[in-house]
Write a protein that holds these residues in place. Structure first.
Motif, mmCIF file in Angstrom:
data_model
loop_
_atom_site.group_PDB
_atom_site.id
_atom_site.type_symbol
_atom_site.label_atom_id
_atom_site.label_comp_id
_atom_site.label_asym_id
_atom_site.label_seq_id
_atom_site.Cartn_x
_atom_site.Cartn_y
_atom_site.Cartn_z
ATOM 1 N N HIS A 1 0.856 -1.196 -0.198
ATOM 2 C CA HIS A 1 0.042 -0.033 0.212
ATOM 3 C C HIS A 1 0.881 1.188 0.002
ATOM 4 N N VAL A 2 1.941 1.279 0.754
ATOM 5 C CA VAL A 2 2.659 2.441 0.881
ATOM 6 C C VAL A 2 3.397 2.636 -0.287
ATOM 7 N N LEU A 3 3.893 1.564 -1.080
ATOM 8 C CA LEU A 3 4.800 1.754 -2.237
ATOM 9 C C LEU A 3 3.708 2.546 -3.505
ATOM 10 N N ALA A 4 2.553 2.018 -3.366
ATOM 11 C CA ALA A 4 1.522 2.498 -4.449
ATOM 12 C C ALA A 4 1.288 3.762 -3.835
ATOM 13 N N SER A 5 0.887 4.026 -2.588
ATOM 14 C CA SER A 5 0.553 5.756 -2.352
ATOM 15 C C SER A 5 1.824 6.720 -2.461
ATOM 16 N N GLU A 6 2.827 6.210 -2.115
ATOM 17 C CA GLU A 6 3.974 7.102 -2.430
ATOM 18 C C GLU A 6 4.279 7.507 -3.801
ATOM 19 N N LEU A 7 3.841 6.440 -4.606
ATOM 20 C CA LEU A 7 4.158 6.767 -6.171
ATOM 21 C C LEU A 7 3.064 7.110 -6.957
ATOM 22 N N GLY A 8 1.789 7.217 -6.225
ATOM 23 C CA GLY A 8 0.661 7.920 -6.740
ATOM 24 C C GLY A 8 0.261 6.820 -7.821
ATOM 25 N N LEU A 9 0.173 5.501 -7.591
ATOM 26 C CA LEU A 9 -0.112 4.492 -8.330
ATOM 27 C C LEU A 9 -1.353 3.869 -7.705
ATOM 28 N N PRO A 10 -2.297 3.192 -8.454
ATOM 29 C CA PRO A 10 -3.245 2.381 -8.048
ATOM 30 C C PRO A 10 -2.820 1.006 -7.566
ATOM 31 N N LEU A 11 -3.245 0.300 -6.669
ATOM 32 C CA LEU A 11 -2.929 -1.049 -6.359
ATOM 33 C C LEU A 11 -3.840 -2.006 -6.696
ATOM 34 N N PHE A 12 -3.167 -3.193 -7.314
ATOM 35 C CA PHE A 12 -4.185 -4.328 -7.786
ATOM 36 C C PHE A 12 -3.843 -5.445 -7.047
ATOM 37 N N VAL A 13 -4.626 -6.263 -6.218
ATOM 38 C CA VAL A 13 -4.427 -7.237 -5.480
ATOM 39 C C VAL A 13 -4.705 -8.678 -6.296
ATOM 40 N N ILE A 14 -3.958 -9.425 -6.486
ATOM 41 C CA ILE A 14 -4.362 -10.792 -7.063
ATOM 42 C C ILE A 14 -4.171 -12.087 -5.964
ATOM 43 N N ARG A 15 -5.249 -12.425 -5.652
ATOM 44 C CA ARG A 15 -5.123 -13.649 -4.815
ATOM 45 C C ARG A 15 -5.042 -14.969 -5.432
ATOM 46 N N LEU A 16 -3.965 -15.509 -5.409
ATOM 47 C CA LEU A 16 -3.532 -16.619 -6.356
ATOM 48 C C LEU A 16 -4.391 -17.903 -5.953
ATOM 49 N N ASP A 17 -5.028 -18.091 -4.765
ATOM 50 C CA ASP A 17 -5.688 -19.290 -4.465
ATOM 51 C C ASP A 17 -6.975 -19.251 -5.047
ATOM 52 N N GLY A 18 -7.500 -17.945 -5.049
ATOM 53 C CA GLY A 18 -9.095 -17.889 -5.551
ATOM 54 C C GLY A 18 -8.728 -17.933 -7.131
ATOM 55 N N LEU A 19 -7.531 -17.522 -7.637
ATOM 56 C CA LEU A 19 -7.371 -17.537 -9.111
ATOM 57 C C LEU A 19 -7.464 -18.974 -9.666
ATOM 58 N N ILE A 20 -6.981 -20.033 -8.878
ATOM 59 C CA ILE A 20 -6.562 -21.302 -8.991
ATOM 60 C C ILE A 20 -8.311 -22.039 -9.034
ATOM 61 N N SER A 21 -8.665 -21.819 -7.856
ATOM 62 C CA SER A 21 -10.092 -22.581 -7.480
ATOM 63 C C SER A 21 -11.099 -22.084 -8.339
ATOM 64 N N ARG A 22 -11.116 -20.955 -8.727
ATOM 65 C CA ARG A 22 -12.247 -20.404 -9.548
ATOM 66 C C ARG A 22 -12.082 -20.820 -11.015
ATOM 67 N N TYR A 23 -10.717 -20.861 -11.425
ATOM 68 C CA TYR A 23 -10.385 -21.032 -12.934
ATOM 69 C C TYR A 23 -9.579 -22.328 -13.114
ATOM 70 N N MET A 24 -10.001 -23.361 -12.459
ATOM 71 C CA MET A 24 -9.285 -24.559 -12.892
ATOM 72 C C MET A 24 -9.540 -25.038 -14.133
ATOM 73 N N GLY A 25 -8.245 -24.888 -14.625
ATOM 74 C CA GLY A 25 -8.097 -25.187 -16.224
ATOM 75 C C GLY A 25 -7.601 -24.110 -17.056
ATOM 76 N N GLU A 26 -8.234 -22.833 -16.590
ATOM 77 C CA GLU A 26 -7.894 -21.737 -17.370
ATOM 78 C C GLU A 26 -6.920 -20.709 -16.499
ATOM 79 N N SER A 27 -6.322 -21.242 -15.448
ATOM 80 C CA SER A 27 -5.333 -20.641 -14.688
ATOM 81 C C SER A 27 -4.189 -19.816 -15.261
#
Length: 326
Positions: free
Chosen positions: A140-166
């Protein structure tokens, strides 16, 4: 008129892309005009600064409004968008961690200069450490200090939701890094980063890990990539050389705990018998998140139950309660 040094600082910070210093200098100029009695000019400058900040913030949500192609419409399901506002000085960190984060910020703010000399700014980071010690907050600090948005990718959810398409979904995230400069946080990274030699992992996870290694190796975007894990010992050894920096977040020292308690409890009435040094000593072994929760609880008790001051007994009670699960 603004002082010559302020004008120089304004131009220099603009050229270097240092938004924080640019806005700070602009506000100094507005304050100086107000002191001279030029209130109308000062108000106009402040409004212009606020408008510029708002415009900068709106740019960060372009990913939700202007999909470049049909595939990128799926990014809304893969990425959690956050607009952080916490600064480095707001955090209590070990000197080594603070220095490491500051180095990343300094290089990112001179990214054009480095690239003009054939060099790359630090941008691929691995955060390790026990839960509650500042890994996510530092993203959060790095994004805020640089004036950038922060995107969070939760990998466990990526795999469970998109099995075969991960793998295809992961490639989509890396493609987005080129189109939208931001900080991309791969949280709970150990969910895919476990050693490929492990016989317990399903084939899908191994394929995703191989894809991640390939994608991060060839990434040449200006986005920051952060992987965070509580279990670095389980990670595949091939991962470590892919990162520019590996930053270890330790548990707070007694001095860190004392500093955090003093910050958290500022403005609240403390009992004259309260010894924060003793509390900090007793709280050793707890995380920063634990200390924050203890401070929140005693402050709520003070307000809800009308207690006159925060007592030693109350703090120790919450410290002991937090330590029991450990």
């Amino acid at each position: 008129m603004a002082a010559a040094e302020q004008i120089k600082s304004l131009i220099r910070s603009f050229g270097e892309g240092d938004d924080s210093r640019f806005y700070a200098t602009a506000m100094q100029i507005a304050a100086a005009e107000a002191r001279k009695g030029h209130s109308a000019l000062a108000d106009e400058l402040k409004k212009m600064i606020d408008k510029a900040k708002l415009s900068k913030s709106k740019e960060s949500v372009i990913i939700k409004k202007l999909p470049v192609n049909s595939a990128q419409k799926e990014l809304n399901d893969l990425l959690e968008l956050i607009h952080p506002n916490v600064k480095l000085n707001d955090m209590v960190l070990s000197p080594i961690v603070r220095q490491s984060l500051q180095r990343v910020l300094d290089e990112q703010r001179k990214i054009d200069l480095l690239e003009s000399h054939g060099l790359k700014a630090r941008k691929k980071l691995l955060f390790t450490g026990v839960p509650g010690c500042g890994k996510t907050m530092s993203a959060h600090v790095l994004a805020s200090e640089l004036g950038l948005p922060l995107f969070v990718i939760r990998l466990d959810g990526l795999i469970s939701r998109y099995m075969g398409e991960s793998i295809a979904k992961l490639r989509l995230v890396f493609d987005a890094m080129h189109d939208f400069r931001a900080v991309y946080l791969f949280d709970e990274f150990d969910s895919i980063g476990t050693s490929r030699a492990s016989g317990n992992e399903v084939g899908e996870i191994k394929r995703v890990l191989n894809s991640f290694l390939l994608q991060i190796e060839k990434d040449d975007s200006r986005s920051l990539i952060i992987a965070a894990t509580n279990m670095p010992e389980t990670l595949d050894k091939a991962l470590f050389r892919r990162f520019d920096d590996i930053i270890q977040f330790p548990l707070p020292t007694e001095e860190d705990i004392l500093h955090l308690l003093e910050l958290e409890l500022t403005g609240f009435n403390l009992s004259y018998t309260l010894n924060l040094h003793h509390i900090a000593q007793k709280a050793l072994g707890l995380s920063f998140a634990d200390i924050h929760r203890i401070a929140i609880n005693v402050m709520k008790d003070l307000l809800v139950y009308g207690e006159e001051s925060i007592s030693q007994e109350k703090l120790l009670e919450y410290v002991d309660a937090r330590k029991k699960p450990y």
